[in-house]
Design a protein around this motif. Structure first.
Motif, mmCIF file in Angstrom:
data_model
loop_
_atom_site.group_PDB
_atom_site.id
_atom_site.type_symbol
_atom_site.label_atom_id
_atom_site.label_comp_id
_atom_site.label_asym_id
_atom_site.label_seq_id
_atom_site.Cartn_x
_atom_site.Cartn_y
_atom_site.Cartn_z
ATOM 1 N N GLY A 81 0.799 -1.219 0.000
ATOM 2 C CA GLY A 81 0.000 0.000 0.000
ATOM 3 C C GLY A 81 0.831 1.268 0.000
ATOM 4 O O GLY A 81 0.525 2.216 -0.714
ATOM 5 N N GLN A 82 1.893 1.282 0.782
ATOM 6 C CA GLN A 82 2.680 2.504 0.922
ATOM 7 C C GLN A 82 3.732 2.664 -0.167
ATOM 8 O O GLN A 82 3.975 3.771 -0.631
ATOM 9 C CB GLN A 82 3.369 2.550 2.290
ATOM 10 N N LEU A 83 4.360 1.587 -0.570
ATOM 11 C CA LEU A 83 5.464 1.702 -1.527
ATOM 12 C C LEU A 83 5.050 1.509 -2.976
ATOM 13 O O LEU A 83 5.803 1.884 -3.877
ATOM 14 C CB LEU A 83 6.565 0.694 -1.172
ATOM 15 N N TYR A 84 3.866 0.925 -3.216
ATOM 16 C CA TYR A 84 3.432 0.720 -4.592
ATOM 17 C C TYR A 84 2.165 1.510 -4.926
ATOM 18 O O TYR A 84 2.128 2.255 -5.906
ATOM 19 C CB TYR A 84 3.204 -0.776 -4.865
ATOM 20 N N MET A 85 1.139 1.368 -4.109
ATOM 21 C CA MET A 85 -0.154 1.967 -4.451
ATOM 22 C C MET A 85 -0.153 3.492 -4.367
ATOM 23 O O MET A 85 -0.726 4.149 -5.239
ATOM 24 C CB MET A 85 -1.267 1.406 -3.553
ATOM 25 N N ILE A 86 0.439 4.053 -3.354
ATOM 26 C CA ILE A 86 0.421 5.513 -3.212
ATOM 27 C C ILE A 86 1.121 6.203 -4.380
ATOM 28 O O ILE A 86 0.527 7.083 -5.015
ATOM 29 C CB ILE A 86 0.992 5.939 -1.841
ATOM 30 N N PRO A 87 2.355 5.815 -4.729
ATOM 31 C CA PRO A 87 2.960 6.457 -5.905
ATOM 32 C C PRO A 87 2.182 6.184 -7.192
ATOM 33 O O PRO A 87 2.040 7.074 -8.032
ATOM 34 C CB PRO A 87 4.358 5.848 -5.988
ATOM 35 N N LYS A 88 1.641 4.980 -7.347
ATOM 36 C CA LYS A 88 0.899 4.637 -8.559
ATOM 37 C C LYS A 88 -0.338 5.523 -8.707
ATOM 38 O O LYS A 88 -0.628 6.018 -9.795
ATOM 39 C CB LYS A 88 0.503 3.169 -8.535
ATOM 40 N N VAL A 89 -1.051 5.760 -7.624
ATOM 41 C CA VAL A 89 -2.248 6.603 -7.682
ATOM 42 C C VAL A 89 -1.867 8.056 -7.962
ATOM 43 O O VAL A 89 -2.565 8.752 -8.703
ATOM 44 C CB VAL A 89 -3.073 6.457 -6.387
ATOM 45 N N TYR A 90 -0.748 8.516 -7.411
ATOM 46 C CA TYR A 90 -0.309 9.877 -7.712
ATOM 47 C C TYR A 90 0.121 10.009 -9.170
ATOM 48 O O TYR A 90 -0.113 11.039 -9.793
ATOM 49 C CB TYR A 90 0.815 10.315 -6.775
ATOM 50 N N PHE A 91 0.737 8.969 -9.738
ATOM 51 C CA PHE A 91 1.074 8.995 -11.166
ATOM 52 C C PHE A 91 -0.193 9.024 -12.007
ATOM 53 O O PHE A 91 -0.262 9.728 -13.017
ATOM 54 C CB PHE A 91 1.924 7.786 -11.559
ATOM 55 N N GLU A 92 -1.207 8.274 -11.591
ATOM 56 C CA GLU A 92 -2.482 8.287 -12.303
ATOM 57 C C GLU A 92 -3.157 9.653 -12.186
ATOM 58 O O GLU A 92 -3.837 10.089 -13.116
ATOM 59 C CB GLU A 92 -3.404 7.196 -11.774
ATOM 60 N N LEU A 93 -2.966 10.328 -11.056
ATOM 61 C CA LEU A 93 -3.492 11.686 -10.911
ATOM 62 C C LEU A 93 -2.834 12.615 -11.918
ATOM 63 O O LEU A 93 -3.519 13.413 -12.569
ATOM 64 C CB LEU A 93 -3.262 12.197 -9.487
ATOM 65 N N CYS A 94 -1.518 12.511 -12.061
ATOM 66 C CA CYS A 94 -0.818 13.318 -13.075
ATOM 67 C C CYS A 94 -1.377 13.029 -14.458
ATOM 68 O O CYS A 94 -1.642 13.954 -15.238
ATOM 69 C CB CYS A 94 0.678 13.017 -13.052
ATOM 70 N N ASN A 95 -1.561 11.761 -14.781
ATOM 71 C CA ASN A 95 -2.085 11.390 -16.090
ATOM 72 C C ASN A 95 -3.505 11.896 -16.294
ATOM 73 O O ASN A 95 -3.885 12.240 -17.407
ATOM 74 C CB ASN A 95 -2.034 9.880 -16.276
ATOM 75 N N SER A 96 -4.302 11.939 -15.237
ATOM 76 C CA SER A 96 -5.676 12.429 -15.345
ATOM 77 C C SER A 96 -5.728 13.907 -15.703
ATOM 78 O O SER A 96 -6.720 14.379 -16.232
ATOM 79 C CB SER A 96 -6.423 12.204 -14.027
ATOM 80 N N PHE A 97 -4.672 14.628 -15.397
ATOM 81 C CA PHE A 97 -4.615 16.051 -15.707
ATOM 82 C C PHE A 97 -3.663 16.354 -16.857
ATOM 83 O O PHE A 97 -3.252 17.493 -17.044
ATOM 84 C CB PHE A 97 -4.222 16.846 -14.458
ATOM 85 N N GLY A 98 -3.306 15.330 -17.636
ATOM 86 C CA GLY A 98 -2.502 15.539 -18.836
ATOM 87 C C GLY A 98 -1.019 15.713 -18.601
ATOM 88 O O GLY A 98 -0.309 16.200 -19.472
ATOM 89 N N LYS A 99 -0.541 15.325 -17.449
ATOM 90 C CA LYS A 99 0.891 15.425 -17.134
ATOM 91 C C LYS A 99 1.488 14.024 -17.249
ATOM 92 O O LYS A 99 1.155 13.141 -16.478
ATOM 93 C CB LYS A 99 1.110 15.963 -15.719
#
Length: 144
Positions: A81-99
């Protein structure tokens, strides 16, 4: 046991340097985080008030990136949860906003609250929709 003492000494050193002003700094960072999430949620078409309510906050955040609410439980798995999911969700957040660049991924991890505030306040950044699920991650991103 010495590790806990070193953490306690570090915290007491900070408190002895700043005094009660450390609480003002913590409240300031908390306020910046709430404002950042509020603006981000409104930009994504979600209710901004959700940034204040604890569990609903996380559900709306997952909805912004396109994940189902049941993925909350994946964050509770100790290492995954801490080492894989949190960064993955933040990367998906960047992708959701075109970054989609590596620089954006590093910035969202290192300067989390301020990067989210930048996404929420920037007039140039638009919400492109969820990055997780049927739309997937764009082929030109670093996660592909």
């Amino acid at each position: 046991m010495s590790f806990l003492h070193s953490i306690q000494d570090f915290i007491m050193g900070i408190y002895s340097s700043f005094g009660d002003g450390i609480f003002v700094i913590a409240i300031l960072f908390g306020f910046i985080g709430v404002v950042a999430q509020w603006r981000l949620y409104e930009k994504a078409g979600q209710p901004g008030i959700a940034s204040i309510v604890p569990i609903w906050n996380f559900i709306v955040f997952l909805r912004v990136v396109g994940r189902p609410a049941s993925h909350i439980f994946l964050f509770l798995i100790p290492v995954y949860g801490q080492l894989y999911m949190i960064p993955k969700v933040y990367f998906e957040l960047c992708n959701s906003f075109g970054k989609h660049s590596i620089v954006d991924y590093i910035l969202v991890i290192v300067f989390n609250g301020f990067y989210i505030l930048n996404l929420g306040l920037s007039y140039d950044v638009e919400y492109e929709g969820p990055a997780y699920g049927e739309q997937g991650v764009p082929a030109n991103s670093a996660l592909a």
